[in-house]
Enzyme design. Structure first.
Site, PDB file in Angstrom:
ATOM      1  N   GLU B  46       0.871  -1.167   0.000  1.00 26.24           N
ATOM      2  CA  GLU B  46       0.000   0.000   0.000  1.00 26.24           C
ATOM      3  C   GLU B  46       0.906   1.214   0.000  1.00 26.24           C
ATOM      4  O   GLU B  46       1.654   1.427   0.964  1.00 26.24           O
ATOM      5  CB  GLU B  46      -0.829   0.003   1.291  1.00 26.24           C
ATOM      6  CG  GLU B  46      -2.311  -0.099   1.086  1.00 26.24           C
ATOM      7  CD  GLU B  46      -3.047   0.044   2.404  1.00 26.24           C
ATOM      8  OE1 GLU B  46      -3.102   1.169   2.921  1.00 26.24           O
ATOM      9  OE2 GLU B  46      -3.542  -0.970   2.918  1.00 26.24           O
ATOM     10  N   ASP B  57      -5.763   9.464   9.559  1.00 22.17           N
ATOM     11  CA  ASP B  57      -4.464   9.031  10.058  1.00 22.17           C
ATOM     12  C   ASP B  57      -4.087   9.649  11.392  1.00 22.17           C
ATOM     13  O   ASP B  57      -4.381  10.810  11.667  1.00 22.17           O
ATOM     14  CB  ASP B  57      -3.382   9.349   9.029  1.00 22.17           C
ATOM     15  CG  ASP B  57      -3.475   8.404   7.849  1.00 22.17           C
ATOM     16  OD1 ASP B  57      -3.412   7.185   8.077  1.00 22.17           O
ATOM     17  OD2 ASP B  57      -3.641   8.882   6.714  1.00 22.17           O
ATOM     18  N   TYR B 172     -10.762  -4.588   3.317  1.00 25.46           N
ATOM     19  CA  TYR B 172      -9.961  -4.021   4.393  1.00 25.46           C
ATOM     20  C   TYR B 172     -10.852  -3.859   5.622  1.00 25.46           C
ATOM     21  O   TYR B 172     -11.728  -2.991   5.633  1.00 25.46           O
ATOM     22  CB  TYR B 172      -9.424  -2.668   3.923  1.00 25.46           C
ATOM     23  CG  TYR B 172      -8.386  -2.005   4.793  1.00 25.46           C
ATOM     24  CD1 TYR B 172      -8.438  -2.045   6.176  1.00 25.46           C
ATOM     25  CD2 TYR B 172      -7.341  -1.290   4.204  1.00 25.46           C
ATOM     26  CE1 TYR B 172      -7.487  -1.414   6.951  1.00 25.46           C
ATOM     27  CE2 TYR B 172      -6.379  -0.654   4.970  1.00 25.46           C
ATOM     28  CZ  TYR B 172      -6.454  -0.717   6.336  1.00 25.46           C
ATOM     29  OH  TYR B 172      -5.511  -0.081   7.101  1.00 25.46           O
TER      30      TYR B 172
END
Ligand SMILES: Cc1ncc(COP(=O)(O)O)c(C=O)c1O
Lengths: 402, 272
Positions: B46, B57, B172
């Site tokens: 990734e 994040d 995911y």
């Protein structure tokens, strides 16, 4: 024309939507459900109205600015006095609304972002009143610049959490508040400060701020035998006071003007003129106009007024610009300062620097209109919070004069 | 779907997909790190594109983004960097991880052209939930790219079914609430969530967010098809950063990185 937006995906035309991590989707769905239930619940509406009346001091007056009108010789000028709200700005309308919603949804904690601290103070105030725990995320840079508001929030029992990511200002504080919300969605309500963010936030904030527009419309009509004003002018940071006052007039034959911060002038690059100079993109979960680099990195805005210092704008404003329903203009720091002084001298009202942008634009508009026309300015807040900035500005000017 | 992605889906489990930020600590180092990851058993890569406002994040990847932005990294440059990786022998699939605004500004058409030219295999847009992604998902299919979807423990059963049904490449599964970053505990109803995810998905189900050790991965053994590891790796790169950009210490730093990886990459075995 009847408003049919936002659609079920939270879109205003191509603008708006929910561009957020998957982990937040559940919270946004929950929020939308809670909000729709609340605004259809008579008890909630009564509670809200009660608080706006007996706690915040609504309705705020619509004041005829006779001396200013005379000085300019153009359209009659009316001021919608959001500066007379509890805590001194329109921000409290939204904070009370969302805090009551948080309570109704069974949340015990609220988090909020703040730039200059105005929304932080409003959120902390509402949290104190409704017994909620409050954390306010604020960029480290802004904490330094706005010491007094940080102190005010603490007095109100809120915890102020410094944000050290990115440029350490409002946009980063908003990112951080969203990030923290993601990790605590179960018991925490994110009380956003302007008509921005992912759907349904822009819709929620508009709902709670539309009281400005509906009051102003009723007050004006009452004074003028049922007639409507010719124009309404409001400043635009994220766009909450503007969308609130426009809500009363957008479906009527009334011209609407939104005023962005032109800072030191568009050409200098130091401004917050998102709609004049930004491009379509995604910020804080919403597709809208924003200030960004060629490649899409978000840029830091500038304005003398901290409340207009936001690199994006609410998606409904983007849509109203796109459809040309609203005329968006820019006012520089200098013009805003001059307008602030004029309003002080003519009407004895010290308005917020943000609101002074609307006043400056309205002065230009009024001069170009005929004396049988009238316009309303949304005076979003009072200027007490800006006295320090004004004082420093004056000192600087004095030293240049010598 | 590219052949590389097809091979990936048939690899022995557990699959291992590391995340690194393109351009941190330098463009050259990113190429070397990618190869080291492949050597140590990465099944796919990734490649994160640095962004000024990375909403999903935590601090570790935020810092990496800032460093990479200072190095002038961009979506276009990162995609081009993949050709350098391929020239040096990278054969595993590369998934571009980018926030939506960067893609929007580059333009989708331009992105697809670049992706084809530079051997990209997948796209992951962390701030584009299922409801917003239909068109992009379709466009990826047309361009043989796998659009990687995410699901969270808070994702409702109905949405999980839809997400699983249309998933490409791999699914995911976010193992904890919150943003990326290493952590010690995970959402408590994770087992149920993974069961549901496995039941609704026809592609491998990978777990990520907060993983930093082999022991943590062992907790999920048999419950998923593999793991994604980001912050723990990016943190190691941060530590080794100064050495990685110094010609004299570079090889030693890559060796240290490989050594670190050999201790966290899950041990391959076939689940019955
Ligand atoms: C007095 C005042 N007016 C206007 C604004 C701008 O916000 P908005 O555009 O959401 O009304 C602020 C923000 O802090 C403010 O304090």
């Amino acid at each position: 024309m009847k408003t049919v937006y936002p659609d079920s995906k939270g879109r205003y035309g191509q603008f708006g939507g929910k561009f957020v991590p998957e982990t937040i989707m559940f919270a946004l769905e929950d929020l939308e459900r809670g909000f729709l239930e609340a605004i259809n619940d008579e008890d909630f509406k009564k509670d809200l109205e009660h608080e706006l009346t007996h706690y915040s001091g609504r309705p705020t007056p619509l004041t005829y600015a006779g001396k200013l009108t005379e000085r300019l010789g153009g359209a009659g000028i009316y001021l919608k006095r959001e500066d007379l709200n509890h805590t001194g700005a329109h921000k409290i309308n939204n904070a009370i609304g969302q805090a009551l919603l948080a309570k109704r949804m069974g949340k015990k904690k609220i988090i909020a972002e703040t730039g200059a601290g105005q929304h932080g103070v409003a959120a902390a105030t509402a949290a104190a009143r409704y017994g909620l725990e409050c954390k306010v995320y604020m960029g480290e840079e802004d904490i330094r610049r706005q010491e007094l508001n940080v102190f005010r929030m603490k007095l109100l029992g809120a915890e102020v959490i410094p944000v050290t990511s990115g440029t350490r200002t409002l946009k980063d504080a908003t990112n951080e508040a969203i990030r923290q919300w993601v990790s605590a969605v179960e018991d925490t309500f994110y009380l956003i400060g302007s008509a921005v963010g992912p759907h349904p936030y822009p819709k929620i904030v508009k709902e709670f701020q539309s009281v400005i527009g509906f009051e102003a419309k009723a007050q004006y009509k009452e004074m003028h035998g049922g007639k409507l004003p010719d124009k309404v002018v409001a400043c635009v940071g994220g766009g909450s006071n503007a969308i609130g006052i426009f809500a009363g007039f957008v479906n009527e034959d009334v011209k609407l003007v939104g005023v962005e911060a032109g800072g030191k002038g568009i050409l200098t690059g130091l401004h917050a003129a998102t709609m004049a100079n930004g491009r379509e993109g995604v910020i804080h979960g919403s597709l809208t106009y924003l200030l960004q680099s060629e490649e899409g990195q978000i840029q830091e805005p500038y304005s003398i007024s901290a409340g207009l210092d936001y690199p994006g704008v609410g998606p409904e404003h983007a849509y109203l610009k796109f459809t040309k329903r609203v005329d968006y203009q820019c006012i520089t720091d200098e013009e805003a300062l001059e307008a602030l002084n004029i309003l002080c001298l003519e009407e004895g009202i010290l308005c917020a620097l943000e609101s002074a942008h609307a006043v400056a634009q309205a002065i230009k508009e009024a001069k170009a209109m005929s004396p049988d026309e009238n316009l309303i300015i949304c005076l979003s807040g009072r200027g007490d919070k800006d006295v320090h900035t004004l004082f420093e500005q004056q000192k600087e000017e004095d030293s240049h004069d010598q | 779907m590219t052949n590389r992605m097809k091979e990936f889906q048939n690899l022995k489990t557990p699959l291992f997909v590391p995340f690194i930020t393109a351009g941190d600590p330098s463009l050259e180092a990113t190429v070397d790190l990618a190869l080291a990851l492949q050597n140590e058993g990465a099944s796919a890569l990734e490649l994160g594109i640095p962004y000024s406002d990375p909403l999903a994040d935590g601090p570790v990847i935020q810092r990496a983004s800032l460093r990479a932005l200072k190095n002038g990294m961009s979506l276009e440059k990162a995609i081009k960097l993949v050709s350098d990786m391929r020239e040096k022998g990278l054969t595993i699939p590369v998934i571009i991880f980018t926030y939506y605004n960067l893609l929007l500004q580059l333009g989708e058409q331009k992105f697809f052209e670049l992706a084809a030219q530079h051997d990209i295999d997948g796209l992951l847009v962390p701030d584009m939930p299922f409801e917003e992604s239909k068109e992009l998902h379709e466009a990826c299919l047309q361009h043989d790219l796998s659009f990687i979807s995410l699901a969270a423990p808070t994702t409702s059963r109905e949405r999980l079914k839809e997400i699983g049904r249309t998933a490409q490449g791999f699914l995911y599964c976010i193992s904890s609430l919150g943003v990326t970053g290493t952590r010690t505990s995970f959402a408590n109803d994770l087992d149920r969530f993974l069961e549901n995810a496995k039941a609704s998905s026809h592609v491998p189900v990978l777990v990520g967010f907060g993983l930093s050790s082999r022991e943590q991965m062992q907790q999920f053994e048999g419950k998923c098809d593999g793991f994604i590891m980001g912050s723990a790796i990016v943190k190691k790169i941060e530590e080794l950063g100064p050495e990685l950009v110094n010609e004299e210490t570079k090889d030693k730093a890559i060796a240290a990185f490989s050594d670190f990886l050999s201790k966290v990459v899950p041990v391959k075995k076939v689940y019955s």
